[in-house]
Design an enzyme around this catalytic site. Structure first.
Site, PDB file in Angstrom:
ATOM      1  N   CYS A 246       0.549  -1.292  -0.335  1.00 12.35           N
ATOM      2  CA  CYS A 246       0.133  -0.025   0.072  1.00 12.35           C
ATOM      3  C   CYS A 246       1.370   1.442   0.060  1.00 12.35           C
ATOM      4  CB  CYS A 246      -0.860  -0.073   1.523  1.00 12.35           C
ATOM      5  SG  CYS A 246      -2.562   0.760   0.739  1.00 12.35           S
ATOM      6  N   HIS A 331      -3.994  -5.482   0.473  1.00 10.54           N
ATOM      7  CA  HIS A 331      -3.568  -5.664   1.382  1.00 10.54           C
ATOM      8  C   HIS A 331      -4.192  -7.352   1.431  1.00 10.54           C
ATOM      9  CE1 HIS A 331      -3.152  -1.983   3.804  1.00 10.54           C
ATOM     10  NE2 HIS A 331      -3.981  -1.510   3.100  1.00 10.54           N
ATOM     11  N   GLU A 333      -2.717  -9.086   3.846  1.00 13.63           N
ATOM     12  CA  GLU A 333      -2.648  -9.574   5.285  1.00 13.63           C
ATOM     13  C   GLU A 333      -4.116  -9.089   5.413  1.00 13.63           C
ATOM     14  OE1 GLU A 333      -2.819  -5.388   5.978  1.00 13.63           O
ATOM     15  OE2 GLU A 333      -1.677  -6.685   4.496  1.00 13.63           O
TER      16      GLU A 333
END
Length: 359
Positions: A246, A331, A333
């Site tokens: 990001c 993202h 995660e």
């Protein structure tokens, strides 16, 4: 208690207040995520923003002690269609309303969030102010114009101290630009020895830690507002493998000579399809960004595009042609239901082992 949201273009959305009782301003953004509102509230990338949830009912599973991305929430205000007052979840410890009150964050419910979202999509990013019923739209606009624009986003959310997360594997220096806790958790689960450092930690000091890899986290705001971080990354390029997510992705691009630009209304939500150009595979990803790596002039750099958004073809991943450095805009995660992108962390591990090929 009646409350209204007034946009800088004069649009007014009247509804009911919950959470804290105060006026607040910020950039109004929307997210299409159906779940994950607790993670969203505590994501540092939302610093200074009034967040609108497009999913109709929010708060139905309450707030618990496990699903935080940081210790405190970072949104300026929270806007939903319907705020659930009686959550049903065995992990729930408080209602959404109680959580917002605890952290002095005002909320608004009972408005047409679909109309608000369409207004943002059609007119682009817009600032707004949450005000009580007694304040007229004209008074609210005057107050909004008096509010200064938020600055120093990354400096406000980055760690101020260096700290260690023990592990038995490779040593990773993690630059914190407003890091989500899930990023640290994913790296720790791979067994890395992690040293988390501030956004302006000198390159020489980072190399003195003898890392096997450098990781660049997510964070809020405009990547061009932290030229010192860009200079640090440029100095670290080629020294050890590097990976960014990001904000880290955008800063890596700037360090390699690319440009970034502000998007009309950004990508925020847990259902964004991204094409991996290397395999042709489509990943369902979680995203939260208002800036993007600009295609213009990218071919004049040493970067190649590895991922693109299926929805608007914007750049979602890059890799350096010669150096062990790459990044993604989404993202991995977050795991928004699917875990399509979780392999990204294993690719970083392979980069440090010398067994990963960018192309």
């Amino acid at each position: 208690m009646k409350r209204k949201l007034v946009l800088e273009n004069g649009m007014v959305f009247e509804g009911h207040g919950f959470g804290a009782v105060r006026s607040v301003s910020g950039e109004v953004v929307f997210t299409t995520a159906m779940t994950g509102y607790q993670e969203l509230l505590t994501d540092p990338s939302f610093l200074g923003q009034i967040v609108v949830m497009t999913f109709p009912m929010i708060g139905n599973y309450g707030v618990n002690r496990d699903d935080y991305e940081s210790i405190v929430p970072h949104v300026s205000a929270f806007v939903v269609g319907e705020a659930c007052e009686q959550p049903s979840n065995f992990r729930s410890e408080m209602t959404l309303d109680a959580y917002l009150k605890k952290h002095d964050i005002p909320g608004l419910y009972g408005i047409d969030t679909r109309a608000l979202t369409r207004a943002i999509r059609e007119k682009g990013a817009v600032r707004g102010i949450l005000a009580d019923e007694a304040v007229t739209p004209e008074e609210a606009l005057a107050l909004l114009q008096q509010q200064p624009q938020s600055v120093d986003h990354i400096a406000r959310v980055s760690t101020r101290d260096v700290y260690e997360v023990p592990g038995k594997g490779k040593r990773v220096v993690l630059y914190d630009y407003g890091m989500k806790g899930s990023i640290l958790k994913n790296l720790a689960e791979l067994g890395f020895q992690i040293t988390v450092v501030p956004f302006d930690y000198p390159a020489r000091a980072a190399l003195d830690l003898n890392p096997h890899g450098i990781f660049l986290s997510n964070g809020p705001g405009d990547p061009q507002s932290v030229p010192q971080s860009v200079a640090i990354i440029r100095e670290l390029l080629g020294q050890v493998p590097m990976f960014g997510i990001c904000m880290g992705h955008q800063l890596l691009a700037l360090a390699c000579g690319a440009k970034t630009r502000k998007m009309g209304f950004g990508h925020r939500g847990g259902n964004h399809p991204v094409r991996d150009l290397r395999s042709g595979r489509i990943l369902i990803t979680s995203q939260n960004h208002g800036y993007v790596v600009d295609d213009h002039g990218l071919d004049q750099t040493m970067l190649v595009v590895t991922h693109r958004s299926v929805n608007d073809n914007t750049v979602e991943g890059i890799a350096h042609r010669d150096l062990s450095a790459r990044s993604v805009q989404f993202h991995p995660e977050a795991a928004p239901g699917p875990q399509d992108a979780s392999v990204i962390f294993k690719e970083f591990a392979a980069m440090m082992e010398g067994s990963y090929v960018n192309r």
